[in-house]
Write an enzyme that holds these catalytic residues in place. Structure first.
Site, mmCIF file in Angstrom:
data_model
loop_
_atom_site.group_PDB
_atom_site.id
_atom_site.type_symbol
_atom_site.label_atom_id
_atom_site.label_comp_id
_atom_site.label_asym_id
_atom_site.label_seq_id
_atom_site.Cartn_x
_atom_site.Cartn_y
_atom_site.Cartn_z
ATOM 1 N N CYS A 36 1.112 8.370 -1.945
ATOM 2 C CA CYS A 36 1.749 7.251 -2.001
ATOM 3 C C CYS A 36 2.428 7.269 -0.569
ATOM 4 C CB CYS A 36 2.709 7.250 -3.211
ATOM 5 S SG CYS A 36 4.214 8.556 -2.932
ATOM 6 N N ALA A 37 3.098 6.174 -0.384
ATOM 7 C CA ALA A 37 3.824 5.959 0.849
ATOM 8 C C ALA A 37 4.663 7.310 1.228
ATOM 9 C CB ALA A 37 4.299 4.635 1.132
#
Length: 513
Positions: free
Chosen positions: A11-12
Protein backbone atom coordinates in the site's frame (compact mmCIF):
# COMPACT_ATOMS: atom_id res chain seq x y z
CA UNK A 1 -10.64 -25.40 -2.33
CA UNK A 2 -7.32 -27.23 -2.76
CA UNK A 3 -5.41 -24.61 -4.71
CA UNK A 4 -1.95 -23.12 -4.22
CA UNK A 5 -1.87 -19.33 -4.23
CA UNK A 6 0.91 -16.77 -3.96
CA UNK A 7 0.24 -13.10 -3.36
CA UNK A 8 1.93 -9.75 -2.89
CA UNK A 9 0.40 -7.02 -0.76
CA UNK A 10 1.54 -3.38 -0.75
CA UNK A 11 0.00 0.00 0.00
CA UNK A 12 1.04 3.63 -0.25
CA UNK A 13 2.17 4.06 3.34
CA UNK A 14 3.46 0.49 3.60
CA UNK A 15 1.96 0.15 7.07
CA UNK A 16 -1.68 -0.77 7.53
CA UNK A 17 -3.27 -2.08 4.32
CA UNK A 18 -0.18 -4.12 3.46
CA UNK A 19 -0.34 -6.27 6.57
CA UNK A 20 -4.13 -6.30 6.99
CA UNK A 21 -4.49 -7.72 3.47
CA UNK A 22 -1.79 -10.34 4.13
CA UNK A 23 -3.50 -11.41 7.36
CA UNK A 24 -6.86 -11.63 5.59
CA UNK A 25 -5.35 -13.94 2.94
CA UNK A 26 -3.75 -16.17 5.56
CA UNK A 27 -6.90 -16.44 7.68
CA UNK A 28 -8.98 -17.28 4.58
CA UNK A 29 -6.48 -19.97 3.62
CA UNK A 30 -6.74 -21.60 7.04
CA UNK A 31 -10.54 -21.44 7.07
CA UNK A 32 -11.17 -22.60 3.51
CA UNK A 33 -8.37 -25.08 2.92
CA UNK A 34 -6.22 -23.47 0.23
CA UNK A 35 -2.46 -23.04 0.52
CA UNK A 36 -1.23 -19.45 0.28
CA UNK A 37 2.01 -17.56 0.83
CA UNK A 38 1.96 -13.76 0.97
CA UNK A 39 4.92 -11.47 0.32
CA UNK A 40 4.48 -8.11 2.01
CA UNK A 41 6.15 -5.05 0.51
CA UNK A 42 5.78 -2.64 3.41
CA UNK A 43 7.71 0.38 4.60
CA UNK A 44 10.34 -1.95 6.10
CA UNK A 45 10.93 -3.59 2.72
CA UNK A 46 9.92 -6.93 1.22
CA UNK A 47 9.26 -9.69 3.75
CA UNK A 48 8.33 -13.36 3.36
CA UNK A 49 9.72 -13.14 -0.20
CA UNK A 50 8.31 -15.56 -2.77
CA UNK A 51 10.82 -18.02 -4.23
CA UNK A 52 10.95 -19.04 -7.90
CA UNK A 53 9.79 -22.53 -6.92
CA UNK A 54 6.76 -21.21 -5.03
CA UNK A 55 5.80 -18.96 -7.94
CA UNK A 56 6.15 -21.85 -10.40
CA UNK A 57 3.94 -24.12 -8.26
CA UNK A 58 1.16 -21.54 -7.79
CA UNK A 59 -2.18 -21.77 -9.57
CA UNK A 60 -2.49 -17.97 -9.60
CA UNK A 61 -0.52 -14.91 -8.51
CA UNK A 62 -2.56 -12.17 -6.78
CA UNK A 63 -1.09 -8.66 -6.67
CA UNK A 64 -3.06 -6.68 -4.08
CA UNK A 65 -1.25 -3.36 -4.31
CA UNK A 66 -1.81 0.40 -4.47
CA UNK A 67 1.69 0.97 -5.87
CA UNK A 68 3.77 -0.38 -8.74
CA UNK A 69 5.10 -3.91 -8.21
CA UNK A 70 7.95 -5.43 -10.21
CA UNK A 71 6.29 -8.06 -12.43
CA UNK A 72 9.21 -9.63 -14.33
CA UNK A 73 9.31 -12.79 -12.18
CA UNK A 74 5.67 -13.62 -13.01
CA UNK A 75 6.05 -13.95 -16.79
CA UNK A 76 4.01 -16.92 -17.97
CA UNK A 77 1.94 -17.16 -14.77
CA UNK A 78 -1.76 -16.50 -14.31
CA UNK A 79 -1.90 -13.11 -12.55
CA UNK A 80 -4.73 -11.07 -11.09
CA UNK A 81 -4.13 -7.49 -9.93
CA UNK A 82 -6.37 -5.61 -7.52
CA UNK A 83 -6.24 -3.34 -4.45
CA UNK A 84 -5.43 -4.33 -0.85
CA UNK A 85 -8.91 -3.25 0.25
CA UNK A 86 -10.45 -6.07 -1.81
CA UNK A 87 -8.35 -8.63 0.07
CA UNK A 88 -9.26 -7.09 3.42
CA UNK A 89 -12.95 -7.09 2.52
CA UNK A 90 -13.22 -10.76 1.40
CA UNK A 91 -10.03 -12.69 0.69
CA UNK A 92 -11.82 -15.96 -0.16
CA UNK A 93 -14.00 -14.29 -2.80
CA UNK A 94 -10.93 -12.54 -4.21
CA UNK A 95 -9.06 -15.85 -4.55
CA UNK A 96 -12.03 -17.39 -6.37
CA UNK A 97 -12.23 -14.37 -8.68
CA UNK A 98 -8.48 -14.50 -9.38
CA UNK A 99 -8.63 -18.20 -10.26
CA UNK A 100 -11.51 -17.50 -12.62
CA UNK A 101 -10.48 -14.21 -14.24
CA UNK A 102 -6.68 -14.13 -13.91
CA UNK A 103 -4.73 -13.82 -17.18
CA UNK A 104 -1.34 -15.05 -18.29
CA UNK A 105 1.21 -12.32 -17.75
CA UNK A 106 3.56 -11.53 -20.61
CA UNK A 107 2.13 -9.93 -23.73
CA UNK A 108 1.49 -6.24 -24.18
CA UNK A 109 -2.16 -5.40 -23.77
CA UNK A 110 -2.86 -8.47 -21.62
CA UNK A 111 -5.48 -7.58 -19.04
CA UNK A 112 -4.67 -8.54 -15.46
CA UNK A 113 -7.56 -7.75 -13.12
CA UNK A 114 -8.17 -4.02 -13.30
CA UNK A 115 -4.78 -3.30 -14.93
CA UNK A 116 -3.91 -3.51 -18.63
CA UNK A 117 -0.29 -4.48 -19.10
CA UNK A 118 1.62 -2.24 -21.48
CA UNK A 119 -1.01 0.49 -21.12
CA UNK A 120 -1.87 3.01 -18.48
CA UNK A 121 -4.10 1.93 -15.63
CA UNK A 122 -7.53 3.50 -15.37
CA UNK A 123 -6.34 4.81 -12.02
CA UNK A 124 -2.79 5.45 -13.18
CA UNK A 125 -2.56 8.98 -11.83
CA UNK A 126 -3.51 7.96 -8.29
CA UNK A 127 -1.34 4.85 -8.45
CA UNK A 128 1.75 6.85 -9.43
CA UNK A 129 1.08 9.46 -6.72
CA UNK A 130 0.63 6.75 -4.10
CA UNK A 131 3.88 5.12 -5.16
CA UNK A 132 5.73 8.37 -4.51
CA UNK A 133 4.00 8.84 -1.17
CA UNK A 134 5.04 5.37 0.00
CA UNK A 135 8.72 6.32 -0.33
CA UNK A 136 8.21 9.76 1.17
CA UNK A 137 6.36 8.75 4.36
CA UNK A 138 9.43 7.48 6.31
CA UNK A 139 11.28 10.72 5.60
CA UNK A 140 8.30 12.82 6.67
CA UNK A 141 8.02 10.90 9.94
CA UNK A 142 11.74 10.94 10.78
CA UNK A 143 12.24 14.60 9.85
CA UNK A 144 9.04 15.64 11.65
CA UNK A 145 9.99 13.88 14.86
CA UNK A 146 13.50 15.39 14.81
CA UNK A 147 11.94 18.85 14.46
CA UNK A 148 9.57 18.04 17.30
CA UNK A 149 12.35 16.84 19.62
CA UNK A 150 14.45 19.90 18.84
CA UNK A 151 11.52 22.27 19.34
CA UNK A 152 10.97 21.05 22.89
CA UNK A 153 14.23 22.83 23.75
CA UNK A 154 13.67 25.84 21.51
CA UNK A 155 10.74 27.56 23.21
CA UNK A 156 11.48 30.00 25.98
CA UNK A 157 8.54 30.80 28.26
CA UNK A 158 7.90 33.20 31.10
CA UNK A 159 6.69 32.29 34.59
CA UNK A 160 3.09 32.11 33.38
CA UNK A 161 3.99 29.61 30.68
CA UNK A 162 3.52 32.09 27.84
CA UNK A 163 5.80 31.81 24.82
CA UNK A 164 8.07 34.84 24.80
CA UNK A 165 10.85 33.79 22.44
CA UNK A 166 11.82 31.02 20.05
CA UNK A 167 15.42 30.04 19.49
CA UNK A 168 18.25 27.76 20.53
CA UNK A 169 20.86 28.67 23.12
CA UNK A 170 23.92 27.47 21.19
CA UNK A 171 26.25 28.32 24.09
CA UNK A 172 24.73 25.37 25.90
CA UNK A 173 25.79 21.86 24.67
CA UNK A 174 22.20 20.61 24.64
CA UNK A 175 21.02 23.75 22.87
CA UNK A 176 23.71 23.36 20.22
CA UNK A 177 22.79 19.69 19.68
CA UNK A 178 19.11 20.57 19.36
CA UNK A 179 19.95 23.34 16.89
CA UNK A 180 21.70 20.81 14.66
CA UNK A 181 18.87 18.29 15.08
CA UNK A 182 16.51 21.02 13.92
CA UNK A 183 18.70 21.65 10.87
CA UNK A 184 18.67 17.93 10.05
CA UNK A 185 14.88 17.90 10.30
CA UNK A 186 14.75 20.84 7.87
CA UNK A 187 17.01 18.92 5.47
CA UNK A 188 14.55 16.02 5.63
CA UNK A 189 11.64 18.27 4.70
CA UNK A 190 13.72 19.84 1.93
CA UNK A 191 14.57 16.43 0.43
CA UNK A 192 11.06 15.09 0.95
CA UNK A 193 9.65 16.80 -2.14
CA UNK A 194 12.40 15.69 -4.57
CA UNK A 195 12.19 12.16 -3.15
CA UNK A 196 8.45 12.12 -3.76
CA UNK A 197 8.86 13.36 -7.33
CA UNK A 198 11.64 10.87 -8.07
CA UNK A 199 9.57 7.85 -7.15
CA UNK A 200 6.42 9.10 -8.86
CA UNK A 201 8.52 9.33 -12.03
CA UNK A 202 10.01 5.91 -11.26
CA UNK A 203 6.48 4.50 -11.13
CA UNK A 204 5.84 5.88 -14.62
CA UNK A 205 9.13 5.17 -16.42
CA UNK A 206 11.34 3.19 -14.00
CA UNK A 207 14.86 4.05 -12.79
CA UNK A 208 16.12 6.37 -15.58
CA UNK A 209 13.43 8.87 -14.54
CA UNK A 210 14.41 9.10 -10.85
CA UNK A 211 17.40 11.46 -11.05
CA UNK A 212 15.86 13.98 -13.52
CA UNK A 213 12.64 14.16 -11.50
CA UNK A 214 14.46 14.66 -8.21
CA UNK A 215 16.66 17.38 -9.67
CA UNK A 216 13.69 19.01 -11.39
CA UNK A 217 11.59 19.02 -8.21
CA UNK A 218 14.49 20.43 -6.19
CA UNK A 219 15.08 23.39 -8.50
CA UNK A 220 11.31 23.94 -8.79
CA UNK A 221 11.35 24.52 -5.02
CA UNK A 222 14.52 26.62 -4.95
CA UNK A 223 13.37 30.24 -4.77
CA UNK A 224 16.89 31.54 -5.51
CA UNK A 225 17.11 29.47 -8.69
CA UNK A 226 13.67 30.60 -9.84
CA UNK A 227 14.12 34.22 -8.79
CA UNK A 228 10.89 34.13 -6.78
CA UNK A 229 9.95 34.63 -3.12
CA UNK A 230 9.08 30.97 -2.57
CA UNK A 231 9.29 27.59 -4.28
CA UNK A 232 6.60 25.76 -6.17
CA UNK A 233 5.73 23.30 -3.39
CA UNK A 234 4.08 19.96 -4.00
CA UNK A 235 2.18 21.11 -7.06
CA UNK A 236 5.43 21.74 -8.90
CA UNK A 237 6.80 18.37 -7.73
CA UNK A 238 3.78 16.54 -9.12
CA UNK A 239 4.03 18.35 -12.45
CA UNK A 240 7.76 17.73 -12.70
CA UNK A 241 7.32 14.04 -11.86
CA UNK A 242 4.72 13.46 -14.55
CA UNK A 243 6.52 15.53 -17.19
CA UNK A 244 9.77 13.66 -16.58
CA UNK A 245 8.08 10.30 -16.30
CA UNK A 246 6.28 10.47 -19.60
CA UNK A 247 9.20 12.19 -21.33
CA UNK A 248 11.53 9.35 -20.31
CA UNK A 249 8.92 6.79 -21.31
CA UNK A 250 8.87 8.41 -24.77
CA UNK A 251 12.68 8.40 -24.98
CA UNK A 252 12.74 4.69 -24.15
CA UNK A 253 10.77 3.96 -27.31
CA UNK A 254 13.57 5.32 -29.51
CA UNK A 255 15.71 2.65 -31.24
CA UNK A 256 19.11 3.64 -29.97
CA UNK A 257 22.24 2.38 -31.83
CA UNK A 258 23.61 -0.83 -30.31
CA UNK A 259 26.93 0.81 -29.52
CA UNK A 260 25.29 3.24 -27.06
CA UNK A 261 22.55 0.96 -25.68
CA UNK A 262 24.50 0.07 -22.49
CA UNK A 263 24.74 3.80 -21.72
CA UNK A 264 21.09 4.61 -22.46
CA UNK A 265 19.55 3.88 -19.02
CA UNK A 266 22.42 5.17 -16.86
CA UNK A 267 23.63 8.22 -18.79
CA UNK A 268 21.80 9.19 -21.98
CA UNK A 269 18.19 9.13 -20.70
CA UNK A 270 18.94 10.83 -17.35
CA UNK A 271 21.11 13.47 -19.07
CA UNK A 272 18.56 14.36 -21.75
CA UNK A 273 15.66 14.34 -19.29
CA UNK A 274 17.53 16.48 -16.74
CA UNK A 275 18.40 19.08 -19.39
CA UNK A 276 14.80 19.04 -20.62
CA UNK A 277 13.18 19.47 -17.21
CA UNK A 278 15.66 22.23 -16.28
CA UNK A 279 14.52 24.26 -19.30
CA UNK A 280 10.85 23.53 -18.54
CA UNK A 281 11.14 24.54 -14.88
CA UNK A 282 13.30 27.63 -15.46
CA UNK A 283 11.45 29.14 -18.41
CA UNK A 284 7.93 27.68 -18.30
CA UNK A 285 6.35 26.32 -15.13
CA UNK A 286 8.67 27.27 -12.26
CA UNK A 287 7.93 30.98 -11.88
CA UNK A 288 4.13 30.89 -12.35
CA UNK A 289 3.65 27.94 -9.99
CA UNK A 290 5.92 29.45 -7.33
CA UNK A 291 4.03 32.74 -7.54
CA UNK A 292 0.71 30.93 -7.32
CA UNK A 293 1.81 28.87 -4.31
CA UNK A 294 3.22 31.96 -2.63
CA UNK A 295 -0.09 33.77 -3.13
CA UNK A 296 -2.00 30.79 -1.74
CA UNK A 297 0.15 30.61 1.40
CA UNK A 298 -0.06 34.37 1.86
CA UNK A 299 -3.83 34.05 1.52
CA UNK A 300 -4.03 31.24 4.06
CA UNK A 301 -1.88 33.19 6.49
CA UNK A 302 -3.97 36.32 6.02
CA UNK A 303 -7.22 34.39 6.53
CA UNK A 304 -6.05 32.67 9.69
CA UNK A 305 -4.70 35.93 11.12
CA UNK A 306 -7.76 38.01 10.18
CA UNK A 307 -10.78 35.74 10.67
CA UNK A 308 -10.77 33.48 13.70
CA UNK A 309 -13.59 31.35 12.25
CA UNK A 310 -11.52 30.55 9.17
CA UNK A 311 -9.22 28.29 11.16
CA UNK A 312 -12.20 26.17 12.22
CA UNK A 313 -13.48 25.96 8.64
CA UNK A 314 -10.07 25.05 7.18
CA UNK A 315 -9.45 22.51 9.93
CA UNK A 316 -12.91 20.99 9.48
CA UNK A 317 -12.45 20.59 5.71
CA UNK A 318 -9.08 18.89 6.17
CA UNK A 319 -10.50 16.70 8.94
CA UNK A 320 -13.46 15.67 6.80
CA UNK A 321 -11.11 14.67 3.98
CA UNK A 322 -9.05 12.58 6.40
CA UNK A 323 -12.16 10.76 7.58
CA UNK A 324 -13.70 10.25 4.14
CA UNK A 325 -11.95 7.17 2.74
CA UNK A 326 -9.96 5.64 5.63
CA UNK A 327 -6.43 5.98 4.29
CA UNK A 328 -7.40 6.26 0.62
CA UNK A 329 -6.52 8.96 -1.94
CA UNK A 330 -8.65 11.72 -0.39
CA UNK A 331 -7.17 10.99 3.03
CA UNK A 332 -3.62 11.01 1.67
CA UNK A 333 -4.28 14.22 -0.30
CA UNK A 334 -5.31 16.03 2.88
CA UNK A 335 -2.34 14.66 4.79
CA UNK A 336 0.13 15.69 2.10
CA UNK A 337 -1.50 19.12 1.72
CA UNK A 338 -1.16 19.74 5.45
CA UNK A 339 2.47 18.65 5.38
CA UNK A 340 3.15 20.80 2.32
CA UNK A 341 1.63 23.93 3.86
CA UNK A 342 3.68 23.47 7.02
CA UNK A 343 6.91 22.74 5.15
CA UNK A 344 6.55 25.53 2.61
CA UNK A 345 5.52 28.16 5.16
CA UNK A 346 8.44 27.20 7.42
CA UNK A 347 10.74 27.77 4.44
CA UNK A 348 9.12 31.12 3.65
CA UNK A 349 8.35 32.62 7.08
CA UNK A 350 10.44 30.57 9.50
CA UNK A 351 9.05 28.32 12.21
CA UNK A 352 7.52 31.32 14.04
CA UNK A 353 5.37 32.18 11.02
CA UNK A 354 4.55 28.68 9.79
CA UNK A 355 0.92 27.77 9.10
CA UNK A 356 0.09 24.77 11.28
CA UNK A 357 -3.68 24.62 10.72
CA UNK A 358 -4.02 22.05 7.89
CA UNK A 359 -1.27 19.75 9.17
CA UNK A 360 -2.52 19.81 12.76
CA UNK A 361 -6.11 19.22 11.66
CA UNK A 362 -5.04 16.19 9.63
CA UNK A 363 -3.25 14.68 12.61
CA UNK A 364 -6.14 15.36 14.98
CA UNK A 365 -8.56 13.62 12.64
CA UNK A 366 -6.44 10.66 11.64
CA UNK A 367 -7.49 8.35 14.48
CA UNK A 368 -11.09 9.48 14.91
CA UNK A 369 -12.76 6.74 12.83
CA UNK A 370 -11.13 3.64 14.40
CA UNK A 371 -11.30 5.00 17.94
CA UNK A 372 -14.89 6.11 17.35
CA UNK A 373 -15.79 2.55 16.38
CA UNK A 374 -14.16 1.19 19.53
CA UNK A 375 -15.97 3.70 21.75
CA UNK A 376 -19.29 2.89 20.07
CA UNK A 377 -18.72 -0.82 20.69
CA UNK A 378 -18.29 -0.05 24.40
CA UNK A 379 -21.21 2.39 24.74
CA UNK A 380 -23.64 0.38 22.61
CA UNK A 381 -22.65 -3.22 23.30
CA UNK A 382 -26.09 -4.54 22.37
CA UNK A 383 -25.59 -3.25 18.80
CA UNK A 384 -22.35 -5.12 18.06
CA UNK A 385 -21.95 -8.85 17.52
CA UNK A 386 -19.21 -10.77 19.33
CA UNK A 387 -17.14 -10.77 16.13
CA UNK A 388 -17.59 -7.02 15.72
CA UNK A 389 -16.50 -6.46 19.33
CA UNK A 390 -13.22 -8.24 18.54
CA UNK A 391 -12.77 -6.20 15.34
CA UNK A 392 -13.45 -3.01 17.31
CA UNK A 393 -10.62 -3.86 19.70
CA UNK A 394 -8.33 -4.29 16.70
CA UNK A 395 -9.50 -0.91 15.44
CA UNK A 396 -8.54 0.59 18.82
CA UNK A 397 -5.04 -0.88 18.57
CA UNK A 398 -4.54 0.76 15.17
CA UNK A 399 -6.29 4.01 15.98
CA UNK A 400 -4.33 4.71 19.15
CA UNK A 401 -1.12 4.83 17.10
CA UNK A 402 -2.68 7.02 14.40
CA UNK A 403 -3.67 4.50 11.71
CA UNK A 404 -7.04 5.31 10.12
CA UNK A 405 -7.23 2.01 8.25
CA UNK A 406 -8.50 0.18 11.35
CA UNK A 407 -11.99 1.35 10.37
CA UNK A 408 -11.96 -0.40 6.98
CA UNK A 409 -13.68 -3.69 8.01
CA UNK A 410 -16.64 -1.74 9.38
CA UNK A 411 -16.74 0.64 6.41
CA UNK A 412 -16.84 -2.32 4.02
CA UNK A 413 -20.02 -3.63 5.69
CA UNK A 414 -21.77 -0.28 6.34
CA UNK A 415 -20.14 2.29 4.05
CA UNK A 416 -22.77 5.06 4.28
CA UNK A 417 -23.01 4.78 8.07
CA UNK A 418 -19.25 4.73 8.59
CA UNK A 419 -18.41 7.48 6.10
CA UNK A 420 -21.05 9.78 7.61
CA UNK A 421 -19.90 9.15 11.17
CA UNK A 422 -16.21 9.38 10.30
CA UNK A 423 -16.50 12.59 8.29
CA UNK A 424 -18.57 14.29 11.00
CA UNK A 425 -16.26 13.34 13.87
CA UNK A 426 -13.06 13.97 11.93
CA UNK A 427 -14.31 17.40 10.81
CA UNK A 428 -15.11 18.34 14.40
CA UNK A 429 -11.68 17.30 15.67
CA UNK A 430 -9.93 19.12 12.84
CA UNK A 431 -12.02 22.24 13.27
CA UNK A 432 -11.46 22.43 17.02
CA UNK A 433 -7.66 22.21 16.88
CA UNK A 434 -7.67 24.87 14.16
CA UNK A 435 -9.93 27.19 16.15
CA UNK A 436 -7.96 26.74 19.39
CA UNK A 437 -4.61 27.37 17.65
CA UNK A 438 -3.12 23.98 18.49
CA UNK A 439 0.21 23.36 16.75
CA UNK A 440 1.30 19.81 15.96
CA UNK A 441 5.07 19.55 15.38
CA UNK A 442 5.41 15.78 15.35
CA UNK A 443 4.41 12.58 17.08
CA UNK A 444 1.41 10.25 16.96
CA UNK A 445 -1.85 11.47 15.49
CA UNK A 446 -4.15 10.22 18.26
CA UNK A 447 -5.00 11.29 21.83
CA UNK A 448 -1.73 9.58 22.76
CA UNK A 449 0.09 12.19 20.65
CA UNK A 450 -0.10 14.70 23.50
CA UNK A 451 2.44 12.50 25.34
CA UNK A 452 4.34 10.99 22.38
CA UNK A 453 5.65 13.92 20.38
CA UNK A 454 5.42 17.66 20.73
CA UNK A 455 2.20 19.67 20.47
CA UNK A 456 1.89 23.31 21.44
CA UNK A 457 -1.58 23.85 22.95
CA UNK A 458 -3.38 26.38 25.18
CA UNK A 459 -3.67 23.93 28.10
CA UNK A 460 -0.66 21.60 28.02
CA UNK A 461 -1.62 17.96 27.32
CA UNK A 462 -5.35 18.61 27.89
CA UNK A 463 -6.48 20.60 24.83
CA UNK A 464 -5.32 17.98 22.31
CA UNK A 465 -7.06 15.17 24.20
CA UNK A 466 -10.31 17.14 24.45
CA UNK A 467 -10.33 18.07 20.75
CA UNK A 468 -9.60 14.57 19.49
CA UNK A 469 -11.96 12.96 21.99
CA UNK A 470 -14.78 15.32 20.91
CA UNK A 471 -14.47 13.98 17.35
CA UNK A 472 -14.19 10.38 18.55
CA UNK A 473 -17.31 10.77 20.72
CA UNK A 474 -19.37 12.30 17.89
CA UNK A 475 -18.38 9.45 15.58
CA UNK A 476 -19.27 6.88 18.26
CA UNK A 477 -22.68 8.45 18.93
CA UNK A 478 -23.61 8.57 15.24
CA UNK A 479 -22.62 4.92 14.80
CA UNK A 480 -24.42 3.87 17.99
CA UNK A 481 -27.71 5.65 17.31
CA UNK A 482 -27.69 4.62 13.64
CA UNK A 483 -27.26 0.90 14.32
CA UNK A 484 -30.08 -1.41 15.31
CA UNK A 485 -29.82 -3.67 18.36
CA UNK A 486 -28.59 -7.21 17.72
CA UNK A 487 -31.56 -9.53 18.22
CA UNK A 488 -30.85 -12.71 20.14
CA UNK A 489 -31.81 -15.93 18.38
CA UNK A 490 -34.74 -17.80 19.91
CA UNK A 491 -34.79 -21.59 20.10
CA UNK A 492 -37.65 -24.14 20.00
CA UNK A 493 -37.34 -24.55 23.79
CA UNK A 494 -38.14 -20.87 24.22
CA UNK A 495 -41.32 -21.04 22.15
CA UNK A 496 -44.65 -20.21 23.84
CA UNK A 497 -46.77 -23.12 25.06
CA UNK A 498 -49.72 -23.91 22.84
CA UNK A 499 -53.22 -23.36 24.18
CA UNK A 500 -56.68 -23.68 22.73
CA UNK A 501 -56.78 -19.94 22.17
CA UNK A 502 -53.24 -19.77 20.75
CA UNK A 503 -52.56 -22.19 17.91
CA UNK A 504 -49.15 -23.86 17.84
CA UNK A 505 -46.67 -21.99 15.65
CA UNK A 506 -43.52 -23.70 14.46
CA UNK A 507 -40.83 -21.47 15.98
CA UNK A 508 -38.12 -20.09 13.66
CA UNK A 509 -34.90 -18.48 14.81
CA UNK A 510 -34.86 -14.74 14.43
CA UNK A 511 -32.08 -13.58 12.11
CA UNK A 512 -29.59 -11.19 13.60
CA UNK A 513 -29.25 -7.76 12.10
Amino acid sequence: MSHTIVAITACAAGIAHTYMAAESFEVAGQEHGFKIKVETQGSIGAENILTDEEIAAADVVIIASDIEVEMARFVGKKVYKTRPKEAIKDAKALVELALKEGSIFGGKGTEVGNITLGKSSENGFIQHIMSGISYMVPMVISAGLLLAIANIFAFQKDDLGRLVAWGFDRNDPIGDLMYHLFQVGKVGFTLMIPLFAGFVANSIASRPAIAPAMIGAYIANDAAFLGTETGGGFLSAILVAFIVGYFVRMLKKIRWPKIVQPLVPIMILPLIATFFITIVVKYMIGGPIASGMGAMYDGLTWMTNTYSASTFIIGAIIGAMIGFDFGGPVNKTALIFGTAVFTDTVAKYGIEGANFVPGTAAQAAISVAPLGIFLASQLFKNKFTATEQISAKSAFGMGIVGVTEGAIPFAAVNPVQMITASVAGSALAGGLVGFLDVKFYGGIGSPLGTFVGYIEQPIPFVTWILCTFAGITLTALIIGFWRKPIEVETTPAAAPVATEQAPVIDPQPIKTA
